[in-house]
Design a protein around this motif. Structure first.
Motif, PDB file in Angstrom:
ATOM      1  N   ARG A   1      33.303  29.768  51.406  1.00 18.18           N
ATOM      2  CA  ARG A   1      34.493  29.589  50.567  1.00 18.18           C
ATOM      3  C   ARG A   1      34.026  29.678  49.112  1.00 18.18           C
ATOM      4  N   ILE A   2      34.358  30.787  48.474  1.00 19.59           N
ATOM      5  CA  ILE A   2      33.837  31.077  47.136  1.00 19.59           C
ATOM      6  C   ILE A   2      34.955  30.991  46.104  1.00 19.59           C
ATOM      7  N   TYR A   3      34.668  30.277  45.040  1.00 22.71           N
ATOM      8  CA  TYR A   3      35.627  30.118  43.943  1.00 22.71           C
ATOM      9  C   TYR A   3      35.423  31.230  42.915  1.00 22.71           C
ATOM     10  N   PHE A   4      36.544  31.766  42.439  1.00 22.94           N
ATOM     11  CA  PHE A   4      36.462  32.774  41.383  1.00 22.94           C
ATOM     12  C   PHE A   4      37.641  32.638  40.435  1.00 22.94           C
ATOM     13  N   GLU A   5      37.462  33.117  39.226  1.00 22.19           N
ATOM     14  CA  GLU A   5      38.533  33.199  38.244  1.00 22.19           C
ATOM     15  C   GLU A   5      38.688  34.645  37.825  1.00 22.19           C
ATOM     16  N   GLU A   6      39.920  35.028  37.510  1.00 18.08           N
ATOM     17  CA  GLU A   6      40.154  36.411  37.117  1.00 18.08           C
ATOM     18  C   GLU A   6      41.273  36.502  36.096  1.00 18.08           C
ATOM     19  N   ASN A   7      41.269  37.621  35.387  1.00 21.92           N
ATOM     20  CA  ASN A   7      42.325  37.920  34.434  1.00 21.92           C
ATOM     21  C   ASN A   7      42.308  39.417  34.166  1.00 21.92           C
TER      22      ASN A   7
ATOM     23  N   ARG B   1      31.844  29.474  34.584  1.00 16.32           N
ATOM     24  CA  ARG B   1      32.407  29.040  33.303  1.00 16.32           C
ATOM     25  C   ARG B   1      31.751  29.743  32.122  1.00 16.32           C
ATOM     26  N   GLN B   2      30.546  30.242  32.313  1.00 16.23           N
ATOM     27  CA  GLN B   2      29.869  30.955  31.229  1.00 16.23           C
ATOM     28  C   GLN B   2      30.677  32.152  30.731  1.00 16.23           C
ATOM     29  N   TRP B   3      31.579  32.657  31.564  1.00 14.99           N
ATOM     30  CA  TRP B   3      32.317  33.877  31.226  1.00 14.99           C
ATOM     31  C   TRP B   3      33.725  33.592  30.723  1.00 14.99           C
ATOM     32  N   ARG B   4      34.041  32.363  30.392  1.00 13.27           N
ATOM     33  CA  ARG B   4      35.432  32.032  30.095  1.00 13.27           C
ATOM     34  C   ARG B   4      35.977  32.782  28.879  1.00 13.27           C
ATOM     35  N   HIS B   5      35.141  33.036  27.898  1.00 12.68           N
ATOM     36  CA  HIS B   5      35.618  33.749  26.706  1.00 12.68           C
ATOM     37  C   HIS B   5      35.929  35.209  27.029  1.00 12.68           C
ATOM     38  N   LEU B   6      35.090  35.838  27.828  1.00 12.70           N
ATOM     39  CA  LEU B   6      35.366  37.215  28.238  1.00 12.70           C
ATOM     40  C   LEU B   6      36.622  37.266  29.096  1.00 12.70           C
ATOM     41  N   LEU B   7      36.778  36.297  30.005  1.00 13.83           N
ATOM     42  CA  LEU B   7      37.952  36.249  30.870  1.00 13.83           C
ATOM     43  C   LEU B   7      39.248  36.141  30.071  1.00 13.83           C
ATOM     44  N   ALA B   8      39.195  35.435  28.955  1.00 13.41           N
ATOM     45  CA  ALA B   8      40.398  35.196  28.158  1.00 13.41           C
ATOM     46  C   ALA B   8      40.618  36.250  27.076  1.00 13.41           C
ATOM     47  N   ASP B   9      39.772  37.264  27.044  1.00 19.41           N
ATOM     48  CA  ASP B   9      39.863  38.279  25.992  1.00 19.41           C
ATOM     49  C   ASP B   9      41.044  39.210  26.274  1.00 19.41           C
ATOM     50  N   GLU B  10      42.042  39.131  25.441  1.00 21.46           N
ATOM     51  CA  GLU B  10      43.290  39.872  25.665  1.00 21.46           C
ATOM     52  C   GLU B  10      43.072  41.377  25.653  1.00 21.46           C
ATOM     53  N   ALA B  11      42.248  41.866  24.741  1.00 23.47           N
ATOM     54  CA  ALA B  11      42.030  43.311  24.638  1.00 23.47           C
ATOM     55  C   ALA B  11      41.302  43.853  25.859  1.00 23.47           C
ATOM     56  N   PHE B  12      40.267  43.153  26.301  1.00 22.72           N
ATOM     57  CA  PHE B  12      39.536  43.600  27.483  1.00 22.72           C
ATOM     58  C   PHE B  12      40.415  43.555  28.733  1.00 22.72           C
ATOM     59  N   ALA B  13      41.240  42.515  28.824  1.00 24.24           N
ATOM     60  CA  ALA B  13      42.063  42.319  30.020  1.00 24.24           C
ATOM     61  C   ALA B  13      43.142  43.389  30.180  1.00 24.24           C
ATOM     62  N   LYS B  14      43.426  44.137  29.132  1.00 23.81           N
ATOM     63  CA  LYS B  14      44.408  45.214  29.240  1.00 23.81           C
ATOM     64  C   LYS B  14      43.858  46.400  30.030  1.00 23.81           C
ATOM     65  N   LYS B  15      42.546  46.521  30.065  1.00 14.57           N
ATOM     66  CA  LYS B  15      41.921  47.677  30.713  1.00 14.57           C
ATOM     67  C   LYS B  15      41.034  47.313  31.896  1.00 14.57           C
ATOM     68  N   PHE B  16      40.658  46.027  31.998  1.00 20.42           N
ATOM     69  CA  PHE B  16      39.735  45.599  33.050  1.00 20.42           C
ATOM     70  C   PHE B  16      40.302  44.407  33.807  1.00 20.42           C
ATOM     71  N   ARG B  17      40.086  44.393  35.099  1.00 23.33           N
ATOM     72  CA  ARG B  17      40.336  43.203  35.913  1.00 23.33           C
ATOM     73  C   ARG B  17      39.026  42.418  35.911  1.00 23.33           C
ATOM     74  N   ILE B  18      38.959  41.404  35.097  1.00 24.04           N
ATOM     75  CA  ILE B  18      37.722  40.662  34.889  1.00 24.04           C
ATOM     76  C   ILE B  18      37.644  39.533  35.917  1.00 24.04           C
ATOM     77  N   VAL B  19      36.554  39.486  36.660  1.00 21.74           N
ATOM     78  CA  VAL B  19      36.389  38.517  37.743  1.00 21.74           C
ATOM     79  C   VAL B  19      35.033  37.836  37.595  1.00 21.74           C
ATOM     80  N   ALA B  20      35.022  36.524  37.616  1.00 15.00           N
ATOM     81  CA  ALA B  20      33.769  35.765  37.586  1.00 15.00           C
ATOM     82  C   ALA B  20      33.786  34.765  38.733  1.00 15.00           C
ATOM     83  N   PHE B  21      32.744  34.794  39.580  1.00 12.59           N
ATOM     84  CA  PHE B  21      32.717  33.884  40.723  1.00 12.59           C
ATOM     85  C   PHE B  21      31.498  32.982  40.673  1.00 12.59           C
ATOM     86  N   ASP B  22      31.653  31.810  41.297  1.00  9.40           N
ATOM     87  CA  ASP B  22      30.549  30.866  41.448  1.00  9.40           C
ATOM     88  C   ASP B  22      29.784  31.213  42.719  1.00  9.40           C
ATOM     89  N   MET B  23      28.494  31.447  42.590  1.00  9.74           N
ATOM     90  CA  MET B  23      27.680  31.684  43.777  1.00  9.74           C
ATOM     91  C   MET B  23      27.735  30.458  44.691  1.00  9.74           C
TER      92      MET B  23
END
Length: 292
Positions: A23-29, A46-68
């Motif tokens: 059961r793997i936790y992930f966040e995406e935007n 959590r290290q990627w939270r700033h990239l995940l919240a980046d509005e400009a990047f999120a318009k072109k990329f589905r950004i996904v960060a998961f906890d191993m």
């Protein structure tokens, strides 16, 4: 700002790894090209939270960060009975591929930092055709150990504080104090023996010397970015590795250390934005070529 709700959404996905469901936790935007982000040893997504919240990047990329597994909100597997955790190259590679498969990600970009940067090299060696591009932050085929892992899991020492102390010097002096503290806080919260177990991959099992020469950047572009203040994976380590890989792109990032995405997100953005733009442009060009 009070009341501000950040755009990323967190969920759990059930992933089969080595015949067992995790059961793997992930966040995406965002929406668009899948961009999977791998955290460093002993930390979490959590290290990627700033990239995940980046509005400009999120318009072109589905950004996904998961906890191993064993990290953050991803528990050990149900079969775990307390034995020592040790991350291996094979297990790490399988986890990433299984996660991408579970989310049905088509030709994702994978970006990893530290141990994540090392495993990106192994993905390029063994599974390049599965990915659109690979980005290694603080990545090299090998680094000589400069620490004693015996201190990282002892009954007479606070493991979290020792883990944070070990990596504290790897943060660039220009990094904002709040970002520095946040980066170290994630290390203070690591599970017992998890950082040590990750470093088994980094120090012992993940030695890729003599193998990176086989990477074909014509199959999958490879970008290597390393902070100038990183003395764990030094700029010279990255340059040495890249010299053996025809077509690898290398950037040494000023005013950044070993945790660029969390220690100084604004400075990191200056370097990662051109890379993502290049990947996007190539994807558009490839798609246009398919319709000709």
């Amino acid at each position: 700002m009070t009341g501000h709700i950040e755009p990323m959404v967190g969920r759990y996905v059930h992933v089969e790894i080595d015949g067992e469901t995790h059961r793997i936790y992930f966040e995406e935007n965002g929406a668009g090209i899948p961009l999977v982000c791998l955290h460093t040893a002993g930390s979490d997504g959590r290290q990627w939270r700033h990239l995940l919240a980046d509005e400009a990047f999120a318009k072109k990329f589905r950004i996904v960060a998961f906890d191993m597994p064993w990290h953050g909100k991803s528990n050990p597997p149900a079969s775990w009975t307390g034995e020592e955790y040790r991350l291996t190259t094979a297990r790490y590679t399988q986890t990433i591929r299984a996660f991408c498969k579970a989310l049905a990600l088509e030709k994702p970009v994978v970006m990893g930092c530290s141990i994540g940067g090392r495993i990106v090299l192994n993905l390029a060696i063994e599974h390049a055709a599965e990915f659109r591009a690979l980005i290694g932050l603080e990545a090299a085929d090998f680094q000589a150990p400069w620490y004693d892992t015996g201190w990282l899991h002892r009954p007479d020492v606070h493991g979290g504080e020792v883990c944070a102390a070990l990596v504290s010097g790897l943060i660039a002096p220009q990094s904002p104090d709040a970002s520095r503290r946040e980066t170290l806080w994630c290390y203070m919260q690591s599970g017992p023996g998890v950082f040590k177990g990750d470093l088994y991959f980094y120090r012992v099992d993940g030695d890729l010397r003599g193998r990176v020469e086989g990477i074909d950047t014509g199959v999958c572009p490879l970008y290597l970015l390393t902070g100038e203040y990183d003395f764990s994976c030094t700029p010279d380590d990255t340059r040495r590795t890249a010299a053996a890989i025809k077509g690898a792109s290398v950037t040494i990032m000023e005013q950044l250390g070993h945790f660029p995405m969390s220690e100084n997100p604004e400075q990191f953005r200056r370097y990662i934005a051109p890379v993502l733009d290049q990947i996007l442009e190539q994807s558009i060009s490839d798609r246009q070529g398919e319709y000709r």
